[in-house]
Enzyme design. Structure first.
Site, short mmCIF file in Angstrom:
data_model
loop_
_atom_site.label_atom_id
_atom_site.label_comp_id
_atom_site.label_asym_id
_atom_site.label_seq_id
_atom_site.Cartn_x
_atom_site.Cartn_y
_atom_site.Cartn_z
N LYS A 64 0.80 -1.23 0.00
CA LYS A 64 0.00 0.00 0.00
C LYS A 64 0.84 1.28 0.00
O LYS A 64 0.41 2.30 -0.52
CB LYS A 64 -0.94 0.02 1.20
CG LYS A 64 -2.10 -0.92 1.06
CD LYS A 64 -3.09 -0.79 2.19
CE LYS A 64 -4.18 -1.82 2.06
NZ LYS A 64 -5.25 -1.72 3.02
N ASP A 100 -9.90 3.01 2.00
CA ASP A 100 -9.96 2.41 3.34
C ASP A 100 -10.54 3.41 4.34
O ASP A 100 -11.39 3.07 5.15
CB ASP A 100 -8.56 2.00 3.83
CG ASP A 100 -8.05 0.75 3.15
OD1 ASP A 100 -8.87 -0.08 2.72
OD2 ASP A 100 -6.81 0.61 3.06
#
Ligand code: ATR
Length: 273
Positions: A64, A100
């Protein structure tokens, strides 16, 4: 046919292919979404041809943060968080986003709304919230909580990482023996503790919850772990009177938001197992 994927290592456990393929099918979109195992040492090579093969992807552990250097643009929220979980190929350019934090926010607000009669979206403003964990995912959660005006506390097995995360987001780091100093309105687990096959584990001791409880105020526990659905962390919190919000709801919302970035269409409600 358009191709999408989720990359990570390990990746075989991912439920993202089931989620996205079901949504493509429901909307009759000619596209396919696969899970692709990419080891850290192979990320550079994967990214060198990614834009030629795929129209978009999701990114999970451990890429990420590192994937950002291969992108042409990163949106402001993802840059503030320092992590990308969604990449869209747009006119040959690779653009990074983070769903997220927004998936967490949506799941949290929905979960709270369900259990309090007088719901107010500003319910966390100036209220203490504890984040357990200080990895990449915890950064997105801290960003979301700051947007909601919370007073942020972070605790983590490795205290130095809690200190760094707290200082990046204007919060406070707590050692394990300082947890009873606060009475959090919300406690969020962003560690991997309690995930299958370690279902009986929790990053918070069972008796800690009762010490945090401030009856009659409704307090909440949120677990970002989604397998199993009812984690030990949530079970223990409920015994003490906290209301729980499952990671599954966050998983579905972050996926739906990624789907909208991929297709420009609203994600249909889909059931996944
Ligand atoms: P992610 O991107 O999902 O956040 P990560 O960066 O590897 O993944 O972070 C995992 C988090 O889970 C960290 O906070 C980690 O604690 P450390 O910083 O001390 O490593 C936490 N974690 C993982 N296993 C743990 C365990 N057995 N007990 C407590 N915390 C644990």
């Amino acid at each position: 046919m358009k191709h999408f994927c989720v990359i990570g290592s390990p990746i075989s456990h991912s439920r993202s292919p089931a989620l996205h393929n079901a949504a493509f099918q429901a909307l009759a979109i000619d596209a396919r979404y696969d899970a692709v195992e990419v080891l850290p040492e192979n990320l550079k090579e994967f990214m060198s041809t990614f834009g030629d093969i795929y129209s978009g992807m999701n990114v999970t552990i451990p890429h990420k943060e590192t994937v950002m250097k291969y992108l042409d643009e990163v949106d402001d929220c993802a840059r503030s968080i320092g992590a990308v979980n969604t990449v869209v190929v747009d006119g040959g350019k690779l653009i990074g986003y983070n769903t997220d934090w927004s998936g967490f926010t949506q799941a949290l607000l929905e979960g709270v709304k369900k259990s309090v009669a007088d719901f107010d979206a500003a319910f966390l403003m100036h209220k203490p919230v504890l984040v357990v964990g200080a990895g990449g995912a915890a950064r997105a959660i801290c960003f979301a909580l700051k947007q909601l005006g919370a007073v942020l506390y972070v605790t983590n097995r490795t205290h130095e990482k809690a200190q760094k995360l707290a200082s990046d987001f204007g919060g406070h780091a707590l050692h394990a023996d300082e947890l009873s100093k606060i009475q959090p309105l919300l406690v969020v687990n962003v560690t991997s503790v309690g995930m299958t096959p370690h279902e009986n584990e929790s990053p918070v001791s069972a008796d800690q919850w009762a010490q945090w409880r401030v009856s009659p105020i409704q307090q909440f526990a949120f677990d970002c772990v989604y397998a199993p659905r009812d984690t030990q962390f949530l079970k223990d919190s409920e015994v003490a009177g906290f209301k729980s919000i499952t990671g599954e709801t966050m998983f579905i919302h972050q996926g739906a938001q990624a789907f909208e970035l991929f297709t420009g269409r609203k994600a249909p409600p889909v059931a996944i197992d």
